[in-house]
Design an enzyme around this catalytic site. Structure first.
Site, PDB file in Angstrom:
ATOM      1  N   LYS A  78       0.673  -1.432   0.131  1.00 56.97           N
ATOM      2  CA  LYS A  78      -0.002  -0.019   0.225  1.00 56.97           C
ATOM      3  C   LYS A  78       0.736   1.033  -0.371  1.00 56.97           C
ATOM      4  CE  LYS A  78      -3.794   1.907   2.457  1.00 56.97           C
ATOM      5  NZ  LYS A  78      -4.818   1.633   3.480  1.00 56.97           N
ATOM      6  N   SER A 153     -10.102   1.517   2.553  1.00 59.22           N
ATOM      7  CA  SER A 153      -9.214   2.555   1.766  1.00 59.22           C
ATOM      8  C   SER A 153      -7.836   1.762   1.304  1.00 59.22           C
ATOM      9  CB  SER A 153      -8.111   3.364   2.223  1.00 59.22           C
ATOM     10  OG  SER A 153      -7.624   2.709   3.663  1.00 59.22           O
ATOM     11  N   SER A 177     -10.367  -0.320   6.542  1.00 57.21           N
ATOM     12  CA  SER A 177      -9.634  -0.374   5.258  1.00 57.21           C
ATOM     13  C   SER A 177      -9.223  -1.630   4.862  1.00 57.21           C
ATOM     14  CB  SER A 177      -8.451   0.826   5.656  1.00 57.21           C
ATOM     15  OG  SER A 177      -9.262   1.245   5.189  1.00 57.21           O
TER      16      SER A 177
HETATM   17  N1  GLN Z   1     -13.567   3.948   5.695  1.00 57.72           N
HETATM   18  C1  GLN Z   1     -12.495   4.360   6.860  1.00 57.72           C
HETATM   19  C2  GLN Z   1     -12.618   5.265   6.719  1.00 57.72           C
HETATM   20  O1  GLN Z   1     -12.745   5.877   5.779  1.00 57.72           O
HETATM   21  C3  GLN Z   1     -11.511   3.486   7.051  1.00 57.72           C
HETATM   22  C4  GLN Z   1     -10.291   3.752   6.315  1.00 57.72           C
HETATM   23  C5  GLN Z   1      -9.087   3.213   7.505  1.00 57.72           C
HETATM   24  O2  GLN Z   1      -9.128   2.054   8.025  1.00 57.72           O
HETATM   25  N2  GLN Z   1      -7.686   4.003   6.471  1.00 57.72           N
HETATM   26  O3  GLN Z   1     -12.067   5.756   8.611  1.00 57.72           O
END
Ligand code: GLN
Length: 472
Positions: A78, A153, A177
């Site tokens: 990532k 994400s 994410s």
């Molecule tokens: N979808 C969640 C957010 O927007 C999780 C993001 C994450 O785990 N980095 O905060």
């Protein structure tokens, strides 16, 4: 040959590499060919490294009898995890040309293990989002349906693994994410216990919630990657010594918080979830209803704490220390231009929200309250797992309330997007480990995962039950 190599599990590939029946170069080349064929559609990778074959050559040359199981195995990373000398942008304009000056600890460990780094994967900017549409470089597509999101994400990593463009990948998980995109792309994803994997070299989103973890095609492969990166790190003071895993039970006692499944869960997701429960019951595991009364406040708590921590962490991107710098008439204008143009709308929204909830006078109303709720969520899990209450071993829920949705469908409705995190966020608040495992497909062929959450340091049990679910 090439397609055969792509279907190998990491353990199988590792075995063949050891016997010299295949080479790391051949393996890398088949993934590169697959990337070449599919990445322009999928956009899973922001960058494919130019030296992949060279890395693989070195790996073949240096292979020895005692080489690690990941020696010569390709891996996607990532874009918020630092690899020395390579770009790391967190999919943000503000860091577009930023080159990492050192390795994240997980990368140091993977280099020692002999991984071949394929490239860096797309993500929501600074990991803020659940669809990868917040990337400053365009969205990733779902490998099962190109008109749909891969989740986020870590959508790039999940699409790479789900689409066969990498056997394994690293993601990061602050509120889901790793698990949610894994679920939407038909992959396995683990958010480790907070502290089990070093965060050194991970660009911070919300430090008290962030963890790096594996995305893989099978539980066994996820476990291998997790075990390679886990462990205490002197460079991360919140990391902990690994706890010796307890023996896994033959028959699991599985808790289901049925009251959280009554609203907002897609019909097909619910049907696949119920079917998994029925099969587990049939296989001799015990299913019990658990009550987690404060779970319903998790999202509200998360969406105060996360922006508060993010706004603080992102304060460092001021145009002076990192990345892009825009000049204005004075220092204030420099800041306004750099941050206004460098950050995308979702990141700005969260910085504003976070700064607001941390303002003097609002502490008790927001941050203080959200912290108290977080503690209640932690206690709910502790109660449910407590052995003296004849607690359950694992709590099972869907990973996400819906399968992959259409690109563009929720971009204008952040609240709708935030609701996707309903099942994943509580594990980050409580610091417990949680694993998403594929459990079925909708009629339209979209993958659906289930989430296994366990007590702190119980990754072992998650993997064991995860493998059982894989084979149901
Ligand atoms: N979808 C969640 C957010 O927007 C999780 C993001 C994450 O785990 N980095 O905060």
């Amino acid at each position: 040959m090439a397609t055969d190599l792509l279907t190998l599990s990491v353990t199988e590939a590792s075995h063949l590499l050891t016997k010299k029946e295949i080479s790391a170069v051949e393996l890398a080349e088949s993934y590169l060919a697959q990337i070449e064929a599919k990445n322009s559609d999928l956009k899973a990778y922001l960058e494919v490294f130019a030296d992949v074959v060279d890395q693989a050559k070195v790996s073949d040359d240096k292979r020895s009898a005692g080489s690690h199981a990941l020696w010569g195995i390709p891996l996607a990373v990532k874009d918020n995890i630092l690899i020395e000398g390579r770009r790391a942008s967190s999919a943000s304009r503000i860091l577009e040309n930023y080159v990492a000056p050192y390795d994240a600890t997980v990368i140091t460990k993977l280099k020692t293990a002999g991984s071949v780094f394929l490239g860096r994967t797309n993500m929501d900017e600074f990991a803020m989002g659940g669809s990868t549409e917040n990337s400053s470089f365009g969205p990733t597509k779902n490998p099962h349906d190109l008109s749909r999101v891969p989740g986020g994400s870590s959508g790039g990593s999940a699409a790479a693994v789900g689409g066969g463009l990498a056997p394994i990948a690293l993601g990061s998980d602050t509120g889901g994410s790793i698990r949610q995109p894994a679920s939407l792309c038909g992959a396995v994803g683990l958010k480790p216990t907070y502290g089990n994997v070093s965060r050194y070299g991970l660009m911070a989103m919300a430090s008290s919630l962030d963890q790096i973890g594996p995305i893989a095609r099978s539980v066994a492969d996820a476990r291998l990657l997790y075990e390679t990166i886990a462990g205490r790190d002197p460079l991360d003071s919140t990391s902990v010594e690994l706890v010796e895993p307890k023996a896994t039970p033959e028959a699991f006692t599985i808790g289901v918080p049925y009251d959280t499944l009554t609203e907002g869960v897609d019909e097909e997701v619910l049907a696949i979830f119920n079917d998994t429960i029925a099969k587990l019951k049939g296989a001799g595991h015990l299913i019990r209803e658990v009550s987690l009364p404060n779970l319903k406040y998790s999202l509200a708590s998360y969406y105060v704490l996360m922006p508060a921590e993010s706004s603080t962490n992102l304060g460092r991107f001021d145009g002076l220390r990192y990345g892009v710098a825009k000049s204005g008439a004075n220092l204030l204008e420099d800041y306004l231009k750099t941050r206004g143009e460098g950050f995308g709308p979702e990141v700005r929204r969260r910085i504003i929200l976070g700064t607001y909830v941390l303002s003097a006078g609002y502490y008790d109303a927001f941050y203080g309250k959200a912290t108290a709720v977080r503690e209640l969520v932690r206690q709910d899990y502790a109660q449910a797992f407590a052995k003296k209450n004849s607690g359950v071993d694992i709590i099972l829920t869907p990973t996400a309330p819906t399968p992959a949705w259409l690109i563009g469908e929720k971009v204008n409705d952040p609240l709708q997007m935030y609701l996707e995190d309903i099942f994943t966020v509580p594990a980050n608040l409580a610091g417990i480990p949680a694993l998403s495992v594929p459990a079925g497909q909708t009629r339209a062929g979209l993958p659906v995962g289930v989430q296994l959450a366990g007590p702190h340091f119980a990754e072992n049990n998650l993997f064991a039950l995860g493998e059982i679910i894989e084979q149901l």
